[in-house]
Design a protein around this motif. Structure first.
Motif, short mmCIF file in Angstrom:
data_model
loop_
_atom_site.label_atom_id
_atom_site.label_comp_id
_atom_site.label_asym_id
_atom_site.label_seq_id
_atom_site.Cartn_x
_atom_site.Cartn_y
_atom_site.Cartn_z
N ARG A 64 -6.66 26.98 -5.37
CA ARG A 64 -7.26 26.79 -4.05
C ARG A 64 -6.66 27.71 -3.01
N ILE A 65 -5.36 28.00 -3.12
CA ILE A 65 -4.73 28.89 -2.14
C ILE A 65 -5.33 30.29 -2.26
N GLY A 66 -5.55 30.75 -3.50
CA GLY A 66 -6.19 32.05 -3.70
C GLY A 66 -7.61 32.06 -3.15
N MET A 67 -8.31 30.95 -3.33
CA MET A 67 -9.66 30.86 -2.80
C MET A 67 -9.66 30.96 -1.27
N LEU A 68 -8.70 30.30 -0.65
CA LEU A 68 -8.61 30.35 0.81
C LEU A 68 -8.36 31.78 1.30
N LYS A 69 -7.54 32.53 0.55
CA LYS A 69 -7.29 33.92 0.93
C LYS A 69 -8.57 34.75 0.82
N ASP A 70 -9.35 34.50 -0.25
CA ASP A 70 -10.60 35.23 -0.41
C ASP A 70 -11.57 34.92 0.74
N VAL A 71 -11.62 33.64 1.11
CA VAL A 71 -12.50 33.25 2.21
C VAL A 71 -12.08 33.96 3.51
N ALA A 72 -10.77 34.02 3.74
CA ALA A 72 -10.28 34.70 4.94
C ALA A 72 -10.64 36.19 4.91
N LYS A 75 0.85 -1.20 0.00
CA LYS A 75 0.00 0.00 0.00
C LYS A 75 0.88 1.24 0.00
N VAL A 76 0.69 2.10 -1.01
CA VAL A 76 1.46 3.34 -1.15
C VAL A 76 0.51 4.51 -0.93
N VAL A 77 0.80 5.33 0.07
CA VAL A 77 -0.02 6.51 0.39
C VAL A 77 0.83 7.75 0.14
N ARG A 78 0.34 8.63 -0.70
CA ARG A 78 1.05 9.89 -0.90
C ARG A 78 0.13 11.05 -0.51
N THR A 79 0.72 12.01 0.22
CA THR A 79 -0.04 13.12 0.79
C THR A 79 0.56 14.43 0.32
N ARG A 80 -0.31 15.34 -0.09
CA ARG A 80 0.11 16.67 -0.54
C ARG A 80 0.50 17.52 0.66
N ARG A 81 1.68 18.18 0.58
CA ARG A 81 2.12 19.00 1.70
C ARG A 81 1.31 20.29 1.82
N ALA A 82 0.97 20.90 0.68
CA ALA A 82 0.26 22.18 0.70
C ALA A 82 -1.23 21.95 0.95
N LEU A 83 -1.89 22.99 1.43
CA LEU A 83 -3.32 22.93 1.65
C LEU A 83 -4.06 23.05 0.33
N PRO A 84 -5.19 22.37 0.16
CA PRO A 84 -5.72 21.36 1.07
C PRO A 84 -4.92 20.07 0.96
N ASN A 85 -4.80 19.34 2.06
CA ASN A 85 -3.95 18.15 2.11
C ASN A 85 -4.61 16.99 1.39
N ARG A 86 -4.37 16.88 0.08
CA ARG A 86 -4.92 15.78 -0.70
C ARG A 86 -4.14 14.50 -0.39
N GLY A 89 -8.62 24.84 12.21
CA GLY A 89 -8.92 25.44 10.92
C GLY A 89 -8.67 26.93 10.89
N TRP A 90 -9.04 27.63 11.97
CA TRP A 90 -8.80 29.07 12.06
C TRP A 90 -7.30 29.36 12.08
N ARG A 91 -6.56 28.51 12.80
CA ARG A 91 -5.11 28.72 12.91
C ARG A 91 -4.39 28.51 11.58
N GLU A 92 -4.88 27.58 10.75
CA GLU A 92 -4.26 27.34 9.45
C GLU A 92 -4.48 28.53 8.50
N ILE A 93 -5.59 29.23 8.66
CA ILE A 93 -5.90 30.35 7.75
C ILE A 93 -5.28 31.65 8.25
N HIS A 94 -5.46 31.96 9.56
CA HIS A 94 -5.06 33.26 10.08
C HIS A 94 -3.70 33.25 10.78
#
Length: 620
Positions: free
Chosen positions: A422-430, A226-237, A581-586
Motif C-alpha cells: 500500500r505504501i508503494g501504491m500511495l507513492k504511485d498515486v502521488a 473492549k480491545v482496540v488496536r490501531t496500525r501506526r503506518a498508513l493506511p491506519n487500520r 490527506g494532501w499533507r500526509e502524502i506530500h
C-alpha cells in the motif's frame, strides 16, 4: 473516512463450536438425610454421570469438553477453559465466557471468586493486559483497552458503572453488531485501574437472601472488555475485539426458595429469560427453525453474538452435588449437552482508513453517498455554462484521460492489496497527481499567452467600442453588422457592465482602475478560474502585518488539526479533510500558495480564502 471489511483467519471463515465445561461444587453443610452421598460423580476429565435417585443402579452419562471436580482450583478452571480463547480478541475477534446453572451452584464464585481465590473475571482481565504487554513493539500496533459493566434486572438494562442510570435501549447497527447507546465505556490502562472501577460497580449489582442462597444474584451481570488496536503506518487500520464475561442468575424453584413479593417477581423474570435462552439453543440445534427468538428477551439479545454468532464462546455449567438439587442439576446438564452442539463463525471486523478523495469518487460513481457532490457539480456546470465555459471541457483540457484512469485504477487497487504494497501504491498515486499538476501548469501558461495577446489587441484598438469579452476560438462568427453587434452586446453583457462602459466613455481617465478591477479586458480562462488580480486591499495593509498573517495561516495548514483547519475562513469539513490527506502524502506546505494544489482549491477560491482570513485576523 473508513471502510469496514471482514477479514477471517486463513482466508475463509472458520467455524468454532461452543466449548462447554462442567464444574461440580463441594458439599455445603451436612449431607442428605439418606446419607447416600452425591448424586453426580465424575468419571474423568471430560465425562461424568448422574445417578437416578429412585434407582441407584441406573445412571445417565455425559461427555463435555472439560469436567472440573470438587477439588479443582480457580486457577485450573481458568487455564483449561478460559485462557485459550483470550488471544483472539487481540486479533479483532470476539470471545465470550458465561456461567450457567441453578441458584446456589457457585456461578458467582466461579466468575468473581474471592480475595484469596480470584475468579475468571479478574484472571481474564489480567491475562489480557499481559498479552498486550507481550506484543512486540516492532509489529507497529497501538493498543487501547476499555470496559463496560451492566446488569439485566427485571428485563431492564442498567449501567453498573453509573448507578443513577435508567433502563438503556438495545440497538443493532448496519453491520449486525449489538450495541447499547448511553452505556458507560471507561478506558483502563492497567489491572489496578480496572479493579478501581470494577469493585465499586460490583457492589451496585442487585442481590438478596433466599432459603437456598444467603447472597443470591437477582440479575444477570455482563462485563465487556473492549480491545482496540490501531496500525501506526498508513493506511491506519483498526481492529476491535470484545470479551464478554457473563454471570447469569440461577434458575429458581419458588417452592423451595420461599420467594414472595418482589423476590417472586425477580424470580419470574430470571426464569423467563433462561427459558428464552433454552428456546434459542433449541432453535439453533434444530437447523430448520425459520426464526431464532433472540429478541424475545434482553438476555438472549445481548448473547446473540455468543450463541450462533461470531464469537469464540465458553460456557461453564455449575452444578451442585446434593440430592435436593437433583432436578436442577439434571436440567442444567441437558442444557449444557445441547449448547455444545452450537456452531459459531468467528471473524475479524477491520476498519480501514481511506483517503477522502478516494471515497468521494466511489460515492460519485455509485450514485449513493455521492448524491450531494453530484448535485453540487451540476449547479457549478450550470453556472459555468452561463459564463460560456464547461467543466467537462476543463477536465479534458487540464489533464490527460489516461492519467486520470490510471489514478482511479490505482486507488481502487489500493483497497484490495496487502499492507506491504500500500505504501508503494500511495507513492504511485502521488506521482500521477504530480503529472496532472504539471499539465495544469502548462495549461495556465497557454491561458496567460492568450490573455497577453488579447490585451495587446485592446491597446491597438484605442477607445473604439469593442466587446469586452472576445471569443478567440471562432472569430468569423463575430463578423457581422454594427447593428447586430449592438444587439448581441445588450443580450450578453450584464447591466452593471453596460453602466461601467458608459462611465468609461465619459470619464475614461478617472475610471481606469475601476474598469481593470471589475471589468478586465481579458479572456476568461477555459476552466472558469480567474487570475490573482490585485484589487487594492493588500496594498492598504502594512507589509509586516500581511506577512505575519500569511505565516500564521501557513503554520495552521502544516500543523493544524481537523478542528483548527475548520476554524479558518472558507474551510469546511470536506476541505479540511482534503488538506490533511494532501499533507500526509506530500508533506508540509512550503508556502501558502501551495494550497492551490489541493483538489478543488482554485486560484479564485484561494484569493477569497486569503482575503477573508487576513482581514479576519486584523479584526481580532
Amino acid at each position: 473516512m473508513a471502510q469496514r471489511v471482514a477479514v477471517s483467519d486463513g482466508g475463509s471463515k472458520k467455524t468454532s463450536r461452543v466449548r462447554v465445561a462442567v464444574r461440580l461444587r463441594p458439599y455445603m453443610g451436612k449431607e442428605d438425610e439418606k446419607g447416600e452421598g452425591p448424586c453426580v460423580k465424575g468419571l474423568d476429565s471430560q465425562n461424568l454421570e448422574i445417578i437416578n435417585w429412585r434407582n441407584a443402579t441406573e445412571t445417565v452419562k455425559y461427555h463435555f469438553d472439560a469436567f472440573h471436580g470438587e477439588q479443582t482450583t480457580q486457577q485450573e478452571v481458568f487455564l483449561s477453559s478460559v485462557k485459550p480463547i483470550l488471544p483472539h480478541i487481540l486479533n479483532g475477534q470476539n470471545a465470550s465466557v458465561f456461567a450457567y446453572g441453578p441458584t446456589g451452584a457457585g456461578k458467582t464464585h466461579t466468575m468473581l471468586g474471592s480475595s484469596e481465590q480470584a475468579g475468571v473475571i479478574p484472571r481474564a482481565v489480567r491475562e489480557v493486559f499481559n498479552l498486550v504487554r507481550a506484543k512486540d513493539e516492532e509489529e507497529g500496533w497501538d493498543y487501547s483497552i476499555g470496559m463496560s459493566y451492566l446488569e439485566i434486572y427485571n428485563e431492564k438494562v442498567l449501567d453498573l458503572l453509573s448507578p443513577n442510570s435508567h433502563d438503556l435501549p438495545i440497538r443493532e447497527d448496519k453491520d449486525k453488531n449489538i450495541l447499547i447507546p448511553g452505556l458507560t465505556h471507561t478506558t483502563i490502562s492497567s489491572f489496578s485501574d480496572f479493579d478501581k472501577h470494577f469493585v465499586p460497580a460490583s457492589l451496585n449489582r442487585t442481590t438478596a437472601s433466599t432459603k437456598l442462597n444467603q447472597r443470591s444474584s437477582r440479575s444477570h451481570a455482563i462485563l465487556l472488555i473492549k480491545v482496540v488496536r490501531t496500525r501506526r503506518a498508513l493506511p491506519n487500520r483498526q481492529q476491535i475485539g470484545k470479551l464478554y464475561l457473563v454471570d447469569l442468575a440461577g434458575s429458581e424453584d419458588n417452592r423451595r426458595t420461599g420467594n414472595q413479593g418482589i423476590r417472586l417477581k425477580e424470580s419470574g423474570a430470571i426464569n423467563l429469560s433462561l427459558f428464552t435462552l433454552s428456546k434459542v439453543v433449541d432453535s439453533l440445534n434444530s437447523g430448520t427453525a425459520i426464526r431464532v427468538p433472540y429478541r424475545d428477551s434482553k438476555l438472549t439479545r445481548l448473547l446473540q453474538d455468543s450463541l450462533g454468532g461470531s464469537a469464540h464462546s465458553v460456557m461453564i455449567t455449575n452444578i451442585a452435588p446434593e440430592y435436593k438439587y437433583y432436578f436442577d442439576t439434571f436440567t442444567a446438564l441437558n442444557f449444557a449437552a445441547k449448547s455444545k452442539l452450537i456452531v459459531n463463525k468467528p471473524f475479524t471486523r477491520e476498519t480501514v482508513a481511506v483517503l477522502p478523495v478516494k471515497r468521494s469518487r466511489e460515492g460519485h460513481e455509485a450514485g449513493g453517498s455521492g448524491t450531494e457532490p453530484q448535485k453540487k457539480r451540476q449547479k457549478e456546470d450550470k453556472k459555468a455554462e452561463q459564463d460560456g465555459s464547461s467543466p467537462s471541457t476543463h477536465l479534458h483540457s487540464l489533464s490527460e484521460p489516461s492519467v486520470l484512469d490510471r489514478l482511479i485504477a490505482l486507488e481502487k487497487q489500493m483497497m484490495s492489496c496487502k499492507d506491504k504494497d500500500r505504501i508503494g501504491m500511495l507513492k504511485d498515486v502521488a506521482q500521477y497527481r504530480k503529472e496532472i499538476q504539471e499539465l495544469k501548469e502548462k495549461q495556465r501558461e497557454f491561458e496567460n499567452k492568450t490573455k497577453l495577446l488579447s490585451r495587446l489587441a485592446g491597446e491597438k484598438s484605442g477607445t473604439s467600442q469593442e466587446p469586452n469579452f472576445k471569443n478567440n476560438i471562432a472569430p468569423l462568427e463575430r463578423k457581422q453588422s454594427t447593428a447586430m453587434k449592438a444587439k448581441k452586446q445588450q443580450a450578453v453583457v450584464q447591466p452593471l457592465q453596460v453602466t461601467q462602459q458608459v462611465v468609461v466613455v465619459k470619464k475614461q481617465s478617472v475610471c481606469v482602475k475601476k474598469k481593470e478591477s471589475k471589468l478586465p479586458d481579458q479572456v476568461e480562462p477555459p476552466d472558469g478560474k480567474e487570475n490573482m488580480i490585485q484589487d487594492g486591499w493588500e496594498s492598504q495593509i502594512d507589509t509586516s502585518v500581511l506577512e505575519h498573517s500569511r505565516q500564521n495561516i501557513l503554520q495552521i495548514l502544516n500543523s493544524g488539526s481537523l478542528k483548527e483547519l475548520k476554524g479558518l475562513q472558507q474551510i469546511g469539513v470536506k476541505k479540511a479533510k482534503l488538506i490533511l490527506g494532501w499533507r500526509e502524502i506530500h508533506g508540509d506546505f512550503t508556502k501558502v500558495e501551495d494550497l492551490t494544489k489541493v483538489e478543488g482549491m482554485t486560484e479564485k477560491r484561494f484569493s477569497t480564502f486569503m482575503k477573508a482570513n487576513i482581514l479576519s485576523n486584523m479584526g481580532k
